[in-house]
Design an enzyme around this catalytic site. Structure first.
Site, PDB file in Angstrom:
ATOM      1  N   HIS A 147      86.281  95.083  32.095  1.00  0.00           N
ATOM      2  CA  HIS A 147      86.493  96.442  32.599  1.00  0.00           C
ATOM      3  C   HIS A 147      86.147  97.470  31.521  1.00  0.00           C
ATOM      4  CE1 HIS A 147      88.596  99.719  34.785  1.00  0.00           C
ATOM      5  NE2 HIS A 147      88.926 100.108  33.555  1.00  0.00           N
ATOM      6  N   GLU A 148      86.621  97.243  30.303  1.00  0.00           N
ATOM      7  CA  GLU A 148      86.339  98.200  29.220  1.00  0.00           C
ATOM      8  C   GLU A 148      84.864  98.170  28.831  1.00  0.00           C
ATOM      9  OE1 GLU A 148      88.455 100.294  28.605  1.00  0.00           O
ATOM     10  OE2 GLU A 148      90.215  99.338  29.495  1.00  0.00           O
ATOM     11  N   HIS A 151      82.923 100.384  31.039  1.00  0.00           N
ATOM     12  CA  HIS A 151      82.978 101.790  30.639  1.00  0.00           C
ATOM     13  C   HIS A 151      81.954 102.075  29.538  1.00  0.00           C
ATOM     14  CE1 HIS A 151      86.204 103.198  33.099  1.00  0.00           C
ATOM     15  NE2 HIS A 151      87.100 102.366  32.601  1.00  0.00           N
ATOM     16  N   GLU A 237      86.592 104.469  37.263  1.00  0.00           N
ATOM     17  CA  GLU A 237      87.559 103.381  37.117  1.00  0.00           C
ATOM     18  C   GLU A 237      87.330 102.326  38.190  1.00  0.00           C
ATOM     19  OE1 GLU A 237      89.810 102.704  34.754  1.00  0.00           O
ATOM     20  OE2 GLU A 237      88.920 104.408  33.703  1.00  0.00           O
TER      21      GLU A 237
END
Length: 318
Positions: A147-148, A151, A237
């Site tokens: 997930h990070e 980003h 997100e």
């Protein structure tokens, strides 16, 4: 008695006139300075490019040096590969699947169990709260890392920093252009109030009411920009969740990680709040939130696992 009243009245009118002349003088000087700059400036298109370019440069520098400042403020410590070989093995696998270079992993004592990414796809860093290494499994940590990394892959924080910097720079430039008019308006409002014998009532004069309307217009513009930025952040997100689920092929691992963080997290509003996973909020607060409701994110990931849209195979919901 009448003589004293007349004298006081004359004094207040005189002060009002002096205030008006002072404000108009300063506004006139500002106007002449802006006019001189305008004549020396290039064409409007080039000027616009210069202003936007300045905003981008300021945003880039603040983001570039802000990364090291955040790490220093948190007293973040790099995680050696020898101390977490399984975690780095998963990170290497994710790096091969995603358009990012391997970020530096840090551990820090955050206000709440959480993780966030800073930097860019080529020189990024991921900060993990120490507690995550204790209560998340390797699969769950992998989902959180993916997930990070998503980003970083999408330059999400970097793009938002640049966008806000450009907006603030353009807003500052526009304020500079209209500052002589604002000064003249304030001067007129204060002068009229003094001449009427009520110096403190200048906001209620016609010019004072005009200033209030202008102020509300500026506040509304900033509010709309804030809402737009926060809405974009929430969409990113969801996109990062989808990307993590697709890359790992295990959306339930990320869902479990989010559930665990939701149970123990009590995010404090502060400098790093926009980077954190947040718990449930009311409908009005959600408009200003940088993160979607955690329960909604978990439901989307569970549904993704149920329909098998991550890797084509349904997963067992736990």
């Amino acid at each position: 008695m009448r003589s004293r009243s007349t004298g006081t009245r004359f004094l207040m009118v005189t002060i009002g006139c002096l205030l008006l002349l002072t404000y108009l003088g300063v506004a006139g000087i500002g106007y002449l300075a802006l006019a001189a700059l305008w004549r020396a400036a290039p064409d409007p298109a080039t000027t616009t490019l210069v202003v936007v370019g300045a905003g981008l440069l300021v945003g880039y520098l603040s983001y570039r040096f802000g990364t090291s400042a955040v790490l220093s403020r948190l007293e973040a410590v790099e995680i050696p590969r020898s101390r977490a070989p399984k975690l780095y093995s998963r990170l290497d696998r994710l790096e091969d699947r995603m358009g990012v270079d391997a970020p530096t992993l840090y551990v820090a004592q955050l206000p709440a169990p959480n993780a966030f990414a800073i930097g860019s796809a080529r020189s990024g860093a991921i900060v993990l709260d120490r507690s995550l290494l204790r209560f998340l499994t390797v699969d769950e940590l992998e989902g959180l890392l993916a997930h990070e990394l998503a980003h970083l892959e999408g330059y999400d924080a970097f793009v938002q920093t640049l966008a806000l910097s450009v907006f603030q720079t353009v807003a500052g430039f526009l304020f500079l252009l209209v500052s002589p008019l604002l000064l003249a308006t304030v001067g007129a409002a204060r002068a009229i109030a003094w001449m009427r014998g009520r110096p403190g009532a200048w906001p209620h004069t016609i010019f004072g009411r005009l200033l209030r309307r202008l102020e509300r217009g500026v506040q509304l513009a900033f509010l709309l920009v804030t809402l737009a930025v926060r809405a974009h952040s929430r969409r990113r997100e969801y996109a990062a969740d989808d990307r993590a689920a697709a890359v790992t092929g295990n959306p339930l691992a990320l869902a479990r990680a989010l559930r665990k963080i939701q149970r123990v997290a009590d995010p404090r509003r502060g400098l790093l709040s926009p980077l954190y996973v947040h718990t449930e909020e009311d409908d009005w607060t959600r408009l200003f939130s940088t993160h979607p409701d955690t329960s909604e994110r978990v439901e989307r990931l569970v549904e993704r696992a149920r329909t098998g849209s991550s890797d084509g195979r349904p997963q067992r919901v736990q």
